[in-house]
Design a protein around this motif. Structure first.
Motif, PDB file in Angstrom:
ATOM      1  N   PRO A   1     -17.364 -13.673 -44.107  1.00  0.00           N
ATOM      2  CA  PRO A   1     -16.847 -12.805 -43.037  1.00  0.00           C
ATOM      3  C   PRO A   1     -17.160 -11.348 -43.343  1.00  0.00           C
ATOM      4  CG  PRO A   1     -15.061 -13.492 -44.483  1.00  0.00           C
ATOM      5  CD  PRO A   1     -16.284 -14.239 -44.938  1.00  0.00           C
ATOM      6  N   GLU A   2     -17.293 -10.557 -42.310  1.00  0.00           N
ATOM      7  CA  GLU A   2     -17.549  -9.135 -42.520  1.00  0.00           C
ATOM      8  C   GLU A   2     -16.385  -8.523 -43.295  1.00  0.00           C
ATOM      9  OE1 GLU A   2     -19.720  -5.683 -40.011  1.00  0.00           O
ATOM     10  OE2 GLU A   2     -18.103  -6.732 -38.969  1.00  0.00           O
ATOM     11  N   GLY A   3     -16.713  -7.756 -44.335  1.00  0.00           N
ATOM     12  CA  GLY A   3     -15.690  -7.192 -45.206  1.00  0.00           C
ATOM     13  C   GLY A   3     -15.411  -8.036 -46.431  1.00  0.00           C
ATOM     14  N   GLY A   4     -15.981  -9.251 -46.468  1.00  0.00           N
ATOM     15  CA  GLY A   4     -15.787 -10.142 -47.605  1.00  0.00           C
ATOM     16  C   GLY A   4     -16.798  -9.894 -48.714  1.00  0.00           C
ATOM     17  N   SER A   5     -16.859 -10.836 -49.665  1.00  0.00           N
ATOM     18  CA  SER A   5     -17.759 -10.706 -50.812  1.00  0.00           C
ATOM     19  C   SER A   5     -18.713 -11.889 -50.876  1.00  0.00           C
ATOM     20  CB  SER A   5     -16.953 -10.627 -52.117  1.00  0.00           C
ATOM     21  OG  SER A   5     -16.091  -9.510 -52.109  1.00  0.00           O
ATOM     22  N   ALA A   6     -19.876 -11.657 -51.487  1.00  0.00           N
ATOM     23  CA  ALA A   6     -20.880 -12.708 -51.662  1.00  0.00           C
ATOM     24  C   ALA A   6     -21.470 -12.592 -53.066  1.00  0.00           C
ATOM     25  CB  ALA A   6     -21.980 -12.591 -50.615  1.00  0.00           C
ATOM     26  N   LYS A   7     -21.645 -13.735 -53.708  1.00  0.00           N
ATOM     27  CA  LYS A   7     -22.246 -13.781 -55.050  1.00  0.00           C
ATOM     28  C   LYS A   7     -23.522 -14.596 -54.965  1.00  0.00           C
ATOM     29  CE  LYS A   7     -21.259 -15.164 -59.836  1.00  0.00           C
ATOM     30  NZ  LYS A   7     -20.259 -15.768 -60.757  1.00  0.00           N
ATOM     31  N   LEU A   8     -24.659 -13.927 -55.162  1.00  0.00           N
ATOM     32  CA  LEU A   8     -25.957 -14.584 -55.128  1.00  0.00           C
ATOM     33  C   LEU A   8     -26.421 -14.858 -56.547  1.00  0.00           C
ATOM     34  CD1 LEU A   8     -27.726 -12.374 -52.408  1.00  0.00           C
ATOM     35  CD2 LEU A   8     -26.243 -14.364 -52.087  1.00  0.00           C
ATOM     36  N   VAL A   9     -26.775 -16.118 -56.831  1.00  0.00           N
ATOM     37  CA  VAL A   9     -27.190 -16.528 -58.176  1.00  0.00           C
ATOM     38  C   VAL A   9     -28.587 -17.125 -58.103  1.00  0.00           C
ATOM     39  CG1 VAL A   9     -26.658 -17.971 -60.174  1.00  0.00           C
ATOM     40  CG2 VAL A   9     -24.797 -16.984 -58.819  1.00  0.00           C
ATOM     41  N   CYS A  10     -29.440 -16.745 -59.048  1.00  0.00           N
ATOM     42  CA  CYS A  10     -30.790 -17.301 -59.122  1.00  0.00           C
ATOM     43  C   CYS A  10     -31.143 -17.516 -60.588  1.00  0.00           C
ATOM     44  CB  CYS A  10     -31.792 -16.354 -58.473  1.00  0.00           C
ATOM     45  SG  CYS A  10     -33.497 -16.959 -58.503  1.00  0.00           S
ATOM     46  N   LYS A  11     -31.545 -18.741 -60.922  1.00  0.00           N
ATOM     47  CA  LYS A  11     -31.929 -19.043 -62.296  1.00  0.00           C
ATOM     48  C   LYS A  11     -33.299 -19.711 -62.299  1.00  0.00           C
ATOM     49  CE  LYS A  11     -27.346 -19.217 -64.358  1.00  0.00           C
ATOM     50  NZ  LYS A  11     -26.443 -19.933 -65.289  1.00  0.00           N
ATOM     51  N   ALA A  12     -34.065 -19.395 -63.356  1.00  0.00           N
ATOM     52  CA  ALA A  12     -35.426 -19.920 -63.461  1.00  0.00           C
ATOM     53  C   ALA A  12     -35.718 -20.266 -64.909  1.00  0.00           C
ATOM     54  CB  ALA A  12     -36.439 -18.901 -62.940  1.00  0.00           C
ATOM     55  N   ARG A  13     -36.656 -21.195 -65.104  1.00  0.00           N
ATOM     56  CA  ARG A  13     -37.106 -21.554 -66.444  1.00  0.00           C
ATOM     57  C   ARG A  13     -38.577 -21.245 -66.569  1.00  0.00           C
ATOM     58  NH1 ARG A  13     -35.082 -26.817 -64.672  1.00  0.00           N
ATOM     59  NH2 ARG A  13     -36.539 -27.630 -63.127  1.00  0.00           N
ATOM     60  N   GLY A  14     -39.055 -21.259 -67.806  1.00  0.00           N
ATOM     61  CA  GLY A  14     -40.447 -20.962 -68.102  1.00  0.00           C
ATOM     62  C   GLY A  14     -40.531 -20.324 -69.472  1.00  0.00           C
ATOM     63  N   TYR A  15     -41.765 -20.106 -69.937  1.00  0.00           N
ATOM     64  CA  TYR A  15     -41.936 -19.443 -71.223  1.00  0.00           C
ATOM     65  C   TYR A  15     -43.100 -18.466 -71.125  1.00  0.00           C
ATOM     66  CZ  TYR A  15     -41.998 -18.518 -76.172  1.00  0.00           C
ATOM     67  OH  TYR A  15     -41.926 -17.889 -77.392  1.00  0.00           O
TER      68      TYR A  15
ATOM     69  N   GLY B   1     -31.873  -9.119 -62.463  1.00  0.00           N
ATOM     70  CA  GLY B   1     -30.781  -9.902 -63.021  1.00  0.00           C
ATOM     71  C   GLY B   1     -30.599 -11.199 -62.267  1.00  0.00           C
ATOM     72  N   GLU B   2     -29.938 -12.155 -62.914  1.00  0.00           N
ATOM     73  CA  GLU B   2     -29.743 -13.465 -62.297  1.00  0.00           C
ATOM     74  C   GLU B   2     -28.694 -13.446 -61.199  1.00  0.00           C
ATOM     75  OE1 GLU B   2     -28.804 -16.133 -65.481  1.00  0.00           O
ATOM     76  OE2 GLU B   2     -30.913 -16.498 -65.971  1.00  0.00           O
ATOM     77  N   ILE B   3     -27.768 -12.475 -61.227  1.00  0.00           N
ATOM     78  CA  ILE B   3     -26.635 -12.469 -60.302  1.00  0.00           C
ATOM     79  C   ILE B   3     -26.579 -11.150 -59.544  1.00  0.00           C
ATOM     80  CG2 ILE B   3     -24.119 -12.640 -60.101  1.00  0.00           C
ATOM     81  CD1 ILE B   3     -24.124 -14.330 -62.642  1.00  0.00           C
ATOM     82  N   VAL B   4     -26.328 -11.242 -58.242  1.00  0.00           N
ATOM     83  CA  VAL B   4     -26.093 -10.070 -57.398  1.00  0.00           C
ATOM     84  C   VAL B   4     -24.731 -10.239 -56.746  1.00  0.00           C
ATOM     85  CG1 VAL B   4     -26.815  -8.794 -55.346  1.00  0.00           C
ATOM     86  CG2 VAL B   4     -28.532  -9.645 -56.943  1.00  0.00           C
ATOM     87  N   ASN B   5     -23.836  -9.270 -56.981  1.00  0.00           N
ATOM     88  CA  ASN B   5     -22.507  -9.295 -56.377  1.00  0.00           C
ATOM     89  C   ASN B   5     -22.460  -8.290 -55.233  1.00  0.00           C
ATOM     90  OD1 ASN B   5     -20.932 -11.217 -58.009  1.00  0.00           O
ATOM     91  ND2 ASN B   5     -21.307  -9.793 -59.689  1.00  0.00           N
ATOM     92  N   LEU B   6     -22.185  -8.787 -54.043  1.00  0.00           N
ATOM     93  CA  LEU B   6     -22.060  -7.943 -52.858  1.00  0.00           C
ATOM     94  C   LEU B   6     -20.594  -7.927 -52.434  1.00  0.00           C
ATOM     95  CD1 LEU B   6     -25.143  -9.241 -50.829  1.00  0.00           C
ATOM     96  CD2 LEU B   6     -25.046  -7.243 -52.327  1.00  0.00           C
ATOM     97  N   THR B   7     -20.014  -6.727 -52.313  1.00  0.00           N
ATOM     98  CA  THR B   7     -18.614  -6.606 -51.916  1.00  0.00           C
ATOM     99  C   THR B   7     -18.505  -5.799 -50.628  1.00  0.00           C
ATOM    100  OG1 THR B   7     -18.354  -4.625 -53.293  1.00  0.00           O
ATOM    101  CG2 THR B   7     -17.818  -6.744 -54.304  1.00  0.00           C
ATOM    102  N   LYS B   8     -17.407  -6.044 -49.898  1.00  0.00           N
ATOM    103  CA  LYS B   8     -17.166  -5.367 -48.619  1.00  0.00           C
ATOM    104  C   LYS B   8     -18.408  -5.416 -47.745  1.00  0.00           C
ATOM    105  CE  LYS B   8     -13.766  -2.238 -50.687  1.00  0.00           C
ATOM    106  NZ  LYS B   8     -13.393  -0.826 -50.947  1.00  0.00           N
ATOM    107  N   VAL B   9     -18.922  -6.614 -47.583  1.00  0.00           N
ATOM    108  CA  VAL B   9     -20.198  -6.822 -46.884  1.00  0.00           C
ATOM    109  C   VAL B   9     -20.083  -6.400 -45.424  1.00  0.00           C
ATOM    110  CG1 VAL B   9     -21.887  -8.549 -46.197  1.00  0.00           C
ATOM    111  CG2 VAL B   9     -20.818  -8.685 -48.450  1.00  0.00           C
ATOM    112  N   THR B  10     -21.112  -5.699 -44.951  1.00  0.00           N
ATOM    113  CA  THR B  10     -21.180  -5.297 -43.548  1.00  0.00           C
ATOM    114  C   THR B  10     -22.293  -6.072 -42.850  1.00  0.00           C
ATOM    115  OG1 THR B  10     -22.768  -3.515 -43.944  1.00  0.00           O
ATOM    116  CG2 THR B  10     -20.425  -2.979 -44.175  1.00  0.00           C
ATOM    117  N   ARG B  11     -22.291  -5.989 -41.532  1.00  0.00           N
ATOM    118  CA  ARG B  11     -23.293  -6.733 -40.751  1.00  0.00           C
ATOM    119  C   ARG B  11     -24.718  -6.256 -41.036  1.00  0.00           C
ATOM    120  NH1 ARG B  11     -20.754  -5.250 -35.070  1.00  0.00           N
ATOM    121  NH2 ARG B  11     -18.948  -5.681 -36.391  1.00  0.00           N
ATOM    122  N   SER B  12     -24.854  -4.992 -41.457  1.00  0.00           N
ATOM    123  CA  SER B  12     -26.195  -4.481 -41.751  1.00  0.00           C
ATOM    124  C   SER B  12     -26.803  -5.140 -42.989  1.00  0.00           C
ATOM    125  CB  SER B  12     -26.157  -2.961 -41.947  1.00  0.00           C
ATOM    126  OG  SER B  12     -25.370  -2.630 -43.077  1.00  0.00           O
ATOM    127  N   GLU B  13     -25.974  -5.792 -43.814  1.00  0.00           N
ATOM    128  CA  GLU B  13     -26.470  -6.460 -45.015  1.00  0.00           C
ATOM    129  C   GLU B  13     -26.860  -7.914 -44.745  1.00  0.00           C
ATOM    130  OE1 GLU B  13     -24.088  -5.258 -48.710  1.00  0.00           O
ATOM    131  OE2 GLU B  13     -22.836  -4.500 -47.071  1.00  0.00           O
TER     132      GLU B  13
END
Length: 400
Positions: A146-160, A192-204
Motif C-alpha cells: 500500500p502507498e506509505g508502506g514498506s517493501a524489502k527487495l532481496v536478490c541473491k546470486a552464486r558464482g565464482y 547490495g543484496e537487499i534494498v529497503n524501501l520505506t514510506k513508498v509513494t506511487r512514483s516508486e
C-alpha cells in the motif's frame, strides 16, 4: 627392415638408455625451458598446461595435483581414474596436460615433475571461474504494497568469484532511500543484496532490476515488479468548458489509480454515457498508474449542455470529477453583428451630415422666393415672414 620393425620398442629403449648415459657423461641434466603458466578458465571449458623439458634423457615427466598429492600421469600414461584427463607429447620436449570440461573441483595447484635426484618440478595454478547465476528461490518476486508502506527487495546470486549485486530501476528513475543517517537520498543505482524501501509513494512503482556480475560473462539480471496500491485520484484541467452549438467538444480528466481502475462518464443526473455516434470515449495511458480520460461530444445541441462527471473506481476506493458545458458564441458571428451595427450607425451619420446643407448651405430658398425666384421650399414660410417684416420696417425709417 623387418627385424628393425620387430625390435622397434627395444631399439627405442636402447637409444634412450644410450642418450641417458651420454647426458650423464656430459653432465647435461633435464631443464625446464619455460615456466608453467597459471590458467584461469570458465567452468565447462577446456584447460591445458604445457611443460617444456630439455635434455630429458631417460628420465620421466609426471603430472601431479600438488594440493592432493595425487599422481595424474607419467609420460603419456594417465594414472588417475578421470576420463577427462589426457597427456600429449610432441616426441621432442613438450608435454601437455589436457583437462576437458573443467569443473569446480579441478581448481588447484598442478605440478610438472621430472624424476631426477633431487627431483625437479614446476607448478602453476588452475583457477576455475563460474559465471553469475541468480538464486531464484532466495530472490524476491513481484510484490504489492500500500502507498506509505514498506517493501524489502532481496536478490541473491552464486558464482565464482562471488558476484556483486547492483540494483537499478528499469525506467532509469531514482531509487529513494529514507530513514538512513543522511535522511532521504536519491540514487540511480544501489549495491547490495537487499534494498529497503520505506514510506513508498506511487512514483516508486515500477520494475526494479537486480543485476549480478563478477567479471565472468555473461552478467545476469532479474526483473522485480513493485506495485503500489492507492485509491483513485481524479484531476480536471478545465471544469468549465464552452463551445458553440453545432460543433464538437472534448472533455478531459486525469486519473491516477492502482490497481487499475474502471473509468466511465455520466451526465449530472447519473445517466451513464456509452460510445455511439454522439459520444466517443478514449483512454491514453500516461504511466503505470495514470491515464487520461477523454470524452468527445459531437454536434453539440442545447440538450447537451450541462454537467458531466468522470468517475474512476478500483478495489480500494473511487473518485469523480465534474465538468460543466455551456454554450459560447463563435467569435466570427459576433464580429459580423458588430460590423452590421457599425454600418447602420455610419449610414445615420452620413444622412445627418447630408441633411445639414439642405437646410443651411448656399442661397437660401426664402431669399430666392422674395427676390422673384422659384417658390419657397416646404417649411420656409416662417423665414419669409420675418424677412418681409424687416424690409418694411427699414423703408419706413428711411422715409422719415
Amino acid at each position: 627392415m623387418a627385424t628393425h620393425a620387430q625390435g622397434g620398442p627395444l631399439a627405442r629403449l636402447l637409444v634412450l638408455a644410450v642418450l641417458h648415459v651420454n647426458f650423464i657423461a656430459l653432465g647435461l641434466e633435464p631443464d625446464f625451458l619455460y615456466p608453467l603458466e597459471n590458467v584461469t578458465i570458465a567452468q565447462g571449458r577446456d584447460a591445458m598446461f604445457t611443460c617444456v623439458v630439455n635434455n630429458l634423457g631417460g628420465y620421466r615427466v609426471a603430472w601431479i595435483k600438488a594440493d592432493t598429492k595425487a599422481i595424474l600421469a607419467i609420460h603419456e600414461h594417465v594414472i588417475t581414474n578421470n576420463a577427462r584427463l589426457s597427456v600429449t607429447h610432441n616426441d621432442y620436449n613438450t608435454w601437455t596436460l589436457n583437462i576437458r570440461g573443467v569443473k569446480r573441483e579441478d581448481r588447484g595447484q598442478y605440478m610438472c615433475q621430472v624424476n631426477t635426484d633431487p627431483m625437479k618440478m614446476q607448478t602453476a595454478f588452475l583457477e576455475v571461474v563460474i559465471p553469475p547465476d541468480i538464486i531464484y528461490e532466495e530472490t524476491s518476486g513481484d510484490m504489492m504494497v500500500p502507498e506509505g508502506g514498506s517493501a524489502k527487495l532481496v536478490c541473491k546470486a552464486r558464482g565464482y568469484p562471488p558476484p556483486k549485486i547492483v540494483w537499478r530501476r528499469e525506467d532509469g528513475g531514482d531509487i529513494i532511500s529514507r530513514g538512513g543517517p543522511q535522511g532521504k537520498t536519491k540514487v540511480t543505482s544501489l549495491e547490495g543484496e537487499i534494498v529497503n524501501l520505506t514510506k513508498v509513494t506511487r512514483s516508486e512503482m515500477g520494475a526494479y532490476l537486480c543485476i549480478a556480475a563478477n567479471g565472468v560473462p555473461p552478467s545476469v539480471s532479474k526483473r522485480i515488479m513493485l506495485h503500489v496500491h492507492f485509491h483513485p485520484l481524479v484531476q480536471v484541467p478545465n471544469q468549465l468548458v464552452g463551445a458553440p452549438t453545432g460543433t464538437d467538444v472534448t472533455l478531459q480528466c486525469h486519473v491516477e489509480a492502482s490497481p487499475k481502475a474502471i473509468n466511465y462518464w455520466t451526465r449530472e443526473n447519473g445517466e451513464m454515457i456509452i460510445s455511439n455516434d454522439k459520444y466517443q470515449m478514449t483512454e491514453i495511458n500516461s504511466s503505470a498508474y495514470s491515464v487520461q480520460m477523454r470524452l468527445v461530444i459531437r454536434n453539440i445541441q442545447r440538450s447537451d449542455l450541462g454537467g458531466y462527471k468522470c468517475i474512476s473506481k478500483n478495489s480500494i476506493g473511487d473518485a469523480e470529477g465534474n465538468i460543466r458545458l455551456y454554450e459560447m458564441e463563435l467569435p466570427n458571428r459576433k464580429r459580423d453583428d458588430d460590423d452590421r451595427d457599425y454600418s447602420i450607425e455610419e449610414t445615420n451619420d452620413v444622412r445627418s451630415s447630408l441633411q445639414g446643407p439642405l437646410r443651411e448651405g448656399g442661397p437660401r430658398d426664402e431669399d430666392a422666393g422674395f427676390l422673384g425666384g422659384g417658390g419657397p421650399a416646404t417649411g420656409a414660410a416662417p423665414a419669409l415672414t420675418v424677412s418681409a417684416t424687416f424690409l418694411i420696417t427699414t423703408l419706413a425709417l428711411a422715409t422719415c
